[in-house]
Design a protein around this motif. Structure first.
Motif, PDB file in Angstrom:
ATOM      1  N   ILE A   1      43.649  30.993  30.359  1.00  0.00           N
ATOM      2  CA  ILE A   1      43.183  31.470  31.660  1.00  0.00           C
ATOM      3  C   ILE A   1      43.185  32.985  31.612  1.00  0.00           C
ATOM      4  O   ILE A   1      44.241  33.606  31.463  1.00  0.00           O
ATOM      5  N   ALA A   2      41.990  33.577  31.724  1.00  0.00           N
ATOM      6  CA  ALA A   2      41.840  35.025  31.630  1.00  0.00           C
ATOM      7  C   ALA A   2      41.257  35.560  32.938  1.00  0.00           C
ATOM      8  O   ALA A   2      40.105  35.296  33.259  1.00  0.00           O
ATOM      9  N   SER A   3      42.086  36.282  33.662  1.00  0.00           N
ATOM     10  CA  SER A   3      41.649  36.850  34.932  1.00  0.00           C
ATOM     11  C   SER A   3      42.444  38.116  35.210  1.00  0.00           C
ATOM     12  O   SER A   3      43.632  38.188  34.895  1.00  0.00           O
ATOM     13  N   ALA A   4      41.772  39.077  35.829  1.00  0.00           N
ATOM     14  CA  ALA A   4      42.450  40.303  36.221  1.00  0.00           C
ATOM     15  C   ALA A   4      43.356  40.053  37.429  1.00  0.00           C
ATOM     16  O   ALA A   4      44.281  40.819  37.682  1.00  0.00           O
TER      17      ALA A   4
ATOM     18  N   ILE B   1      37.470  32.126  32.433  1.00  0.00           N
ATOM     19  CA  ILE B   1      37.366  33.586  32.336  1.00  0.00           C
ATOM     20  C   ILE B   1      36.762  34.166  33.607  1.00  0.00           C
ATOM     21  O   ILE B   1      35.744  33.692  34.106  1.00  0.00           O
ATOM     22  N   ASP B   2      37.402  35.193  34.110  1.00  0.00           N
ATOM     23  CA  ASP B   2      37.007  35.871  35.344  1.00  0.00           C
ATOM     24  C   ASP B   2      35.943  36.916  35.036  1.00  0.00           C
ATOM     25  O   ASP B   2      36.066  37.686  34.079  1.00  0.00           O
TER      26      ASP B   2
ATOM     27  N   SER C   1      34.151  33.696  39.369  1.00  0.00           N
ATOM     28  CA  SER C   1      33.594  34.874  40.015  1.00  0.00           C
ATOM     29  C   SER C   1      33.764  34.772  41.518  1.00  0.00           C
ATOM     30  O   SER C   1      34.116  33.722  42.041  1.00  0.00           O
ATOM     31  N   GLU C   2      33.509  35.879  42.184  1.00  0.00           N
ATOM     32  CA  GLU C   2      33.576  35.909  43.639  1.00  0.00           C
ATOM     33  C   GLU C   2      32.205  35.738  44.271  1.00  0.00           C
ATOM     34  O   GLU C   2      32.090  35.666  45.486  1.00  0.00           O
ATOM     35  N   ASN C   3      31.144  35.688  43.449  1.00  0.00           N
ATOM     36  CA  ASN C   3      29.798  35.462  43.975  1.00  0.00           C
ATOM     37  C   ASN C   3      28.987  34.618  42.998  1.00  0.00           C
ATOM     38  O   ASN C   3      29.348  34.472  41.840  1.00  0.00           O
ATOM     39  N   SER C   4      27.877  34.081  43.495  1.00  0.00           N
ATOM     40  CA  SER C   4      27.084  33.160  42.682  1.00  0.00           C
ATOM     41  C   SER C   4      25.928  33.842  41.953  1.00  0.00           C
ATOM     42  O   SER C   4      25.187  33.174  41.242  1.00  0.00           O
ATOM     43  N   ILE C   5      25.789  35.131  42.092  1.00  0.00           N
ATOM     44  CA  ILE C   5      24.671  35.839  41.478  1.00  0.00           C
ATOM     45  C   ILE C   5      24.705  35.715  39.958  1.00  0.00           C
ATOM     46  O   ILE C   5      23.674  35.565  39.311  1.00  0.00           O
TER      47      ILE C   5
END
Length: 157
Positions: free
Chosen positions: A8-11, A55-56, A82-86
């Motif tokens: 799990i890789a996230s900031a 991965i973030d 992600s925080e958005n779907s773009i």
């Protein structure tokens, strides 16, 4: 039972811990690394011991994300966070298995897990199915009962 190793890789520490906690309910998965360091992602994943990478998108730049996903997607199943779907369309074009938009609900995470398991089990079962097909080709039918002749020092038995 096969356990699939997960990185799990996230900031965001909250995101890392949330995914780890949700995975604890799934005995098929074992979290082997939590990282917020982009250098660690490639190092850990290229060790050959990782099956799944969450991965973030905030962890890497767009160019780095493309490089990492392209490099790892042939051997590791990647779930993009992600925080958005773009970025979803681009991530799918690069070969990710699924995409989770934060904050995600438990039902959406379960759907992601089912998708991962289908993909991982398909990869494991494919060689076995091929071997079984080969064995069937070499099997003699049951009604073929030809006598076996053994010659030993000039005598036929």
């Amino acid at each position: 039972m096969n356990k699939y190793n997960v990185v799990i890789a996230s900031a965001n520490q909250k995101v890392r811990l949330n995914i780890k906690q949700l995975l604890e309910f799934h005995f098929d998965f074992e979290t082997v690394a939590l990282t917020c360091n982009k250098e660690d992602v490639l190092g850990v994943c290229l060790s050959g011991e990782v099956d799944v990478l969450f991965i973030d998108s905030n962890l890497l730049s767009d160019e780095e994300q493309n490089h990492v996903i392209e490099k790892l997607s042939s051997n590791i199943r990647i779930v993009y966070l992600s925080e958005n779907s773009i970025q979803a369309a681009n991530a799918f074009d690069l070969g990710v298995i699924d995409y989770l938009i934060s904050p995600f609900c438990s039902e959406r995470f379960q759907k992601c897990i089912r998708k991962l398991l289908r993909e991982l089990n398909r990869v494991v079962e494919a060689p076995m199915a091929h071997i079984q097909n080969l064995l069937k080709q070499f099997q003699l039918p049951n009604n073929a009962r030809e006598p076996i002749v053994v010659k030993d020092t000039g005598k036929i038995r």
